[in-house]
Design an enzyme around this catalytic site. Structure first.
Site, PDB file in Angstrom:
ATOM      1  N   LYS A  42      31.242  52.345  29.675  1.00  0.00           N
ATOM      2  CA  LYS A  42      32.079  52.855  30.770  1.00  0.00           C
ATOM      3  C   LYS A  42      33.527  52.604  30.388  1.00  0.00           C
ATOM      4  O   LYS A  42      34.046  51.505  30.546  1.00  0.00           O
ATOM      5  CB  LYS A  42      31.742  52.102  32.060  1.00  0.00           C
ATOM      6  CG  LYS A  42      31.770  52.908  33.336  1.00  0.00           C
ATOM      7  CD  LYS A  42      33.095  53.448  33.780  1.00  0.00           C
ATOM      8  CE  LYS A  42      34.056  52.479  34.394  1.00  0.00           C
ATOM      9  NZ  LYS A  42      35.430  53.004  34.445  1.00  0.00           N
ATOM     10  N   GLU A  45      35.984  39.000  28.829  1.00  0.00           N
ATOM     11  CA  GLU A  45      37.272  38.767  28.161  1.00  0.00           C
ATOM     12  C   GLU A  45      38.322  39.202  29.163  1.00  0.00           C
ATOM     13  O   GLU A  45      38.488  40.400  29.404  1.00  0.00           O
ATOM     14  CB  GLU A  45      37.312  39.572  26.856  1.00  0.00           C
ATOM     15  CG  GLU A  45      38.212  38.958  25.806  1.00  0.00           C
ATOM     16  CD  GLU A  45      39.588  39.538  25.813  1.00  0.00           C
ATOM     17  OE1 GLU A  45      40.345  39.220  26.767  1.00  0.00           O
ATOM     18  OE2 GLU A  45      39.903  40.293  24.884  1.00  0.00           O
ATOM     19  N   GLY A  64      38.718  43.089  30.838  1.00  0.00           N
ATOM     20  CA  GLY A  64      39.561  43.621  31.909  1.00  0.00           C
ATOM     21  C   GLY A  64      40.161  42.490  32.721  1.00  0.00           C
ATOM     22  O   GLY A  64      40.273  41.355  32.240  1.00  0.00           O
ATOM     23  N   SER A  65      40.504  42.802  33.952  1.00  0.00           N
ATOM     24  CA  SER A  65      41.218  41.823  34.768  1.00  0.00           C
ATOM     25  C   SER A  65      40.271  40.723  35.277  1.00  0.00           C
ATOM     26  O   SER A  65      39.063  40.932  35.393  1.00  0.00           O
ATOM     27  CB  SER A  65      41.871  42.524  35.958  1.00  0.00           C
ATOM     28  OG  SER A  65      40.873  43.059  36.797  1.00  0.00           O
ATOM     29  N   THR A  66      40.849  39.593  35.601  1.00  0.00           N
ATOM     30  CA  THR A  66      40.058  38.471  36.108  1.00  0.00           C
ATOM     31  C   THR A  66      39.420  38.832  37.447  1.00  0.00           C
ATOM     32  O   THR A  66      38.268  38.473  37.717  1.00  0.00           O
ATOM     33  CB  THR A  66      40.944  37.216  36.208  1.00  0.00           C
ATOM     34  OG1 THR A  66      41.406  36.918  34.876  1.00  0.00           O
ATOM     35  CG2 THR A  66      40.199  36.014  36.731  1.00  0.00           C
ATOM     36  N   GLU A 109      49.394  37.121  35.649  1.00  0.00           N
ATOM     37  CA  GLU A 109      49.469  38.068  34.540  1.00  0.00           C
ATOM     38  C   GLU A 109      50.158  39.351  35.016  1.00  0.00           C
ATOM     39  O   GLU A 109      49.713  39.982  35.968  1.00  0.00           O
ATOM     40  CB  GLU A 109      48.056  38.400  34.051  1.00  0.00           C
ATOM     41  CG  GLU A 109      48.070  39.321  32.851  1.00  0.00           C
ATOM     42  CD  GLU A 109      46.662  39.622  32.323  1.00  0.00           C
ATOM     43  OE1 GLU A 109      45.767  39.905  33.130  1.00  0.00           O
ATOM     44  OE2 GLU A 109      46.485  39.558  31.102  1.00  0.00           O
ATOM     45  N   GLY A 120      36.495  40.922  36.715  1.00  0.00           N
ATOM     46  CA  GLY A 120      35.504  40.049  36.073  1.00  0.00           C
ATOM     47  C   GLY A 120      34.683  39.302  37.113  1.00  0.00           C
ATOM     48  O   GLY A 120      33.456  39.196  37.016  1.00  0.00           O
ATOM     49  N   CYS A 179      46.016  41.824  26.416  1.00  0.00           N
ATOM     50  CA  CYS A 179      45.513  40.652  27.137  1.00  0.00           C
ATOM     51  C   CYS A 179      46.103  39.360  26.573  1.00  0.00           C
ATOM     52  O   CYS A 179      46.316  38.415  27.311  1.00  0.00           O
ATOM     53  CB  CYS A 179      43.991  40.631  27.140  1.00  0.00           C
ATOM     54  SG  CYS A 179      43.292  40.812  25.511  1.00  0.00           S
TER      55      CYS A 179
HETATM   56  P1  ADP Z   1      42.836  47.353  36.144  1.00  0.00           P
HETATM   57  O1  ADP Z   1      42.693  46.752  37.510  1.00  0.00           O
HETATM   58  O2  ADP Z   1      44.044  46.908  35.461  1.00  0.00           O
HETATM   59  O3  ADP Z   1      42.639  48.833  36.097  1.00  0.00           O
HETATM   60  P2  ADP Z   1      40.178  46.494  35.584  1.00  0.00           P
HETATM   61  O4  ADP Z   1      39.851  45.167  35.058  1.00  0.00           O
HETATM   62  O5  ADP Z   1      39.896  46.748  37.012  1.00  0.00           O
HETATM   63  O6  ADP Z   1      41.681  46.756  35.258  1.00  0.00           O
HETATM   64  O7  ADP Z   1      39.467  47.632  34.727  1.00  0.00           O
HETATM   65  C1  ADP Z   1      38.742  47.394  33.554  1.00  0.00           C
HETATM   66  C2  ADP Z   1      37.484  48.206  33.579  1.00  0.00           C
HETATM   67  O8  ADP Z   1      36.679  47.747  34.657  1.00  0.00           O
HETATM   68  C3  ADP Z   1      37.675  49.691  33.811  1.00  0.00           C
HETATM   69  O9  ADP Z   1      36.741  50.416  33.021  1.00  0.00           O
HETATM   70  C4  ADP Z   1      37.361  49.844  35.277  1.00  0.00           C
HETATM   71  O10 ADP Z   1      36.914  51.148  35.621  1.00  0.00           O
HETATM   72  C5  ADP Z   1      36.251  48.847  35.446  1.00  0.00           C
HETATM   73  N1  ADP Z   1      36.042  48.379  36.812  1.00  0.00           N
HETATM   74  C6  ADP Z   1      36.939  48.305  37.821  1.00  0.00           C
HETATM   75  N2  ADP Z   1      36.371  47.806  38.937  1.00  0.00           N
HETATM   76  C7  ADP Z   1      35.073  47.545  38.633  1.00  0.00           C
HETATM   77  C8  ADP Z   1      33.965  47.000  39.355  1.00  0.00           C
HETATM   78  N3  ADP Z   1      34.073  46.623  40.618  1.00  0.00           N
HETATM   79  N4  ADP Z   1      32.793  46.866  38.702  1.00  0.00           N
HETATM   80  C9  ADP Z   1      32.660  47.218  37.423  1.00  0.00           C
HETATM   81  N5  ADP Z   1      33.675  47.746  36.683  1.00  0.00           N
HETATM   82  C10 ADP Z   1      34.857  47.908  37.277  1.00  0.00           C
END
Ligand code: ADP
Length: 501
Positions: free
Chosen positions: A199, A274, A252-254, A405, A257, A308
């Site tokens: 994804k 990560e 991605g973001s904490t 961050e 995560g 990151c």
């Molecule tokens: P940002 O908030 O900076 O866009 P994210 O950490 O939310 O960064 O995004 C990283 C990835 O996680 C993207 O592929 C995003 O579509 C996906 N993502 C965002 N929200 C969710 C969620 N609730 N569950 C699973 N994946 C998600």
């Protein structure tokens, strides 16, 4: 520096076509390219123009992709490792053969300067596939001599371990370095014998879909790699919760995560994360400033700080503080912003208007809280997604700009006098992703590299990546490692076999 540099026409046919009319993309499920019921625009952040229309996958689409990955798993897991290796190596060769096009697509979709993709990230993606092609044939268990004494009279014990692929992996990746971060998940997962549902981030799915085509061309069997595009809250969340997924590999973001950990609880998926960082850059009094000043500037301004491991907190010894702050401010002010396809561009836009808004908000709040903006902090250009490289001083350690961050080109500089204090200050963070230490003293470098809480410590450099080097965090920067031999462990289980012989 001067005004934003304009777009320059790309060379590859695909990138040119996108600039003309948005390209209609499909998702890959079970070896077939499929439409979704609805779609999303993918925007060139530098111009605000839609360059592609990507499927907005539903939970049902995710379900189909997981079923395809499940169906393909036994065959791929049983494929001889040398054959898996050959396919991974072919993917790397195809990335190389299409490197100019992939770099242009990444720039159009993400905004990054072309040279970042062309010379660092896309070669890095090919490097991941080659490194893990090598690992596929080197997966091995252990033989163990147990000390069991209650076996039947006259019998002996024998025991060994097998390494087995964990099953179906959901790889969820972010938008800052799309292709290389995708490769960091796919290459070890496929080497281990797992099948994958990928994804990509909704803002940057174009190169992942192109990689899907190259993977099919390389001979990856149908269903071994599936790609669903769309919104995190819909398709990402559906993947993280899906009972047919055995493992989630997330970057991605904490905040996201944490949501993934929550969603994964149903079937107790294995999860590796990560996550974010607030990485310190520590400049000692004896540092070679000709190296440290441009090094610290690059640590934060590379890829517009959308990294990151970006070095976003500089700690500078009082004896060199004035020189360093002057040097950093000059470096920031000298960076040329513009469209990533223009060869004169040093720094592109933020990935989206939303991200630019967020970064500008951090800077404004810092200023309101009493911090000094030494340079930058401005939103530039009609689309408003460019943020000028920013150096912030006169902060106190509790300010949001020091603790959270930003994920943008914003460096916070603080002064210190005592090495013990700077270690405490550097470690005073919920994050622990990376750090860099700038010194000519071997002992200080060694000592600090032990004392700093981080998954990676660089000495007299920052953001040096290689497929052989593990990357990941401690504390709330996550767990598990991407890249390097350690990454294979994310995708393998241990099976113990214990026999009376
Ligand atoms: P940002 O908030 O900076 O866009 P994210 O950490 O939310 O960064 O995004 C990283 C990835 O996680 C993207 O592929 C995003 O579509 C996906 N993502 C965002 N929200 C969710 C969620 N609730 N569950 C699973 N994946 C998600």
């Amino acid at each position: 520096m001067s005004d934003l540099l304009e777009i320059v026409a790309p060379k590859s046919a695909r990138a040119l076509a996108m600039m003309d009319v948005p390209v209609q993309c499909a998702m890959l499920i079970g070896g077939v390219w499929r439409e979704a019921a609805s779609s999303l625009p993918s925007i060139d952040p530098a111009t605000g123009k839609t360059i592609a229309i990507i499927p907005d996958a539903s939970a049902q689409d995710v379900d189909s992709a997981v079923s395809a990955a499940r169906a393909a798993f036994p065959g791929w897991a049983a494929t001889p490792p040398a054959e898996r290796a050959r396919i991974l190596w072919r993917i790397a060769d195809l990335i190389d053969a299409n490197i100019d096009e992939l770099a242009e697509l990444e720039t159009l979709d993400q905004g990054k300067p072309l040279h970042v993709g062309r010379w660092a990230e896309i070669p890095g993606a090919a490097g991941q596939f080659r490194f893990f092609a090598g690992q596929a044939t080197a997966i091995e268990g252990r033989t163990i001599t147990p000390s069991i004494t209650y076996q039947p009279q006259g019998k002996q014990m024998a025991a060994w371990t097998l390494r087995e692929p964990v099953g179906v992996v959901a790889a969820i990746v972010p938008w800052n370095s799309p292709l290389v971060l995708t490769a960091m998940k796919l290459a070890p997962a496929l080497a281990a014998g797992c099948t994958v549902v990928l994804k990509p981030a909704e803002d940057t799915s174009v190169t992942a879909l192109r990689l899907g085509e190259l993977m099919m061309e390389a001979g990856v069997p149908a269903g071994v790699i599936n790609i669903v595009t769309g919104r995190g809250a819909i398709s990402g969340a559906a993947l993280a919760a899906h009972p047919g997924v055995d493992k989630v590999a997330f970057t991605g973001s904490t905040t996201t995560g944490r949501a993934i950990v929550d969603a994964s609880k149903g079937n107790l998926k294995r999860v590796t994360l990560e996550l974010g960082g607030k990485s310190p850059v520590i400049i000692l009094p004896d540092a070679d400033l000709d190296l440290a000043i441009p090094g610290a500037a690059n640590a934060i301004f590379f890829n517009g700080g959308q990294v990151c491991v970006a070095g976003s907190r500089a700690y500078v010894h009082s004896s060199v503080y004035d020189r360093v702050i002057e040097g950093l401010t000059a470096q920031a002010a000298a960076l040329q912003l513009g469209h990533g396809l223009n060869p004169g561009t040093h720094m592109g836009p933020m990935v989206s208007a939303r991200q630019a808004e967020r970064v500008a908000g951090f800077v404004n709040d810092a200023q309101s809280a009493g911090a000094s903006i030494m340079t930058g902090g401005k939103r530039l250009g009609a689309a408003g997604t460019f943020i000028s490289p920013t150096v912030v001083a006169n902060v106190d350690p509790d300010m949001t700009i020091v603790r959270e961050e930003v994920f943008g080109p914003v460096l916070v500089v603080q002064r210190y006098d005592d090495l013990g204090d700077v270690v405490a200050a550097a470690n005073d963070s919920v994050f622990g992703l990376a750090a860099s230490i700038w010194t000519e003293s071997l002992s200080a470098a060694h000592r600090l590299s032990r004392e700093i809480q981080a998954g990676t410590v660089w000495i007299n450099c920052h953001s040096m990546f290689d497929p052989s080097l593990p990357i990941g965090g401690v504390k709330q920067s996550g767990y598990g490692r991407d890249s390097g031999i350690a990454a294979l462990d994310n995708y393998l289980d241990w099976k113990t076999v214990c026999a009376v012989i």
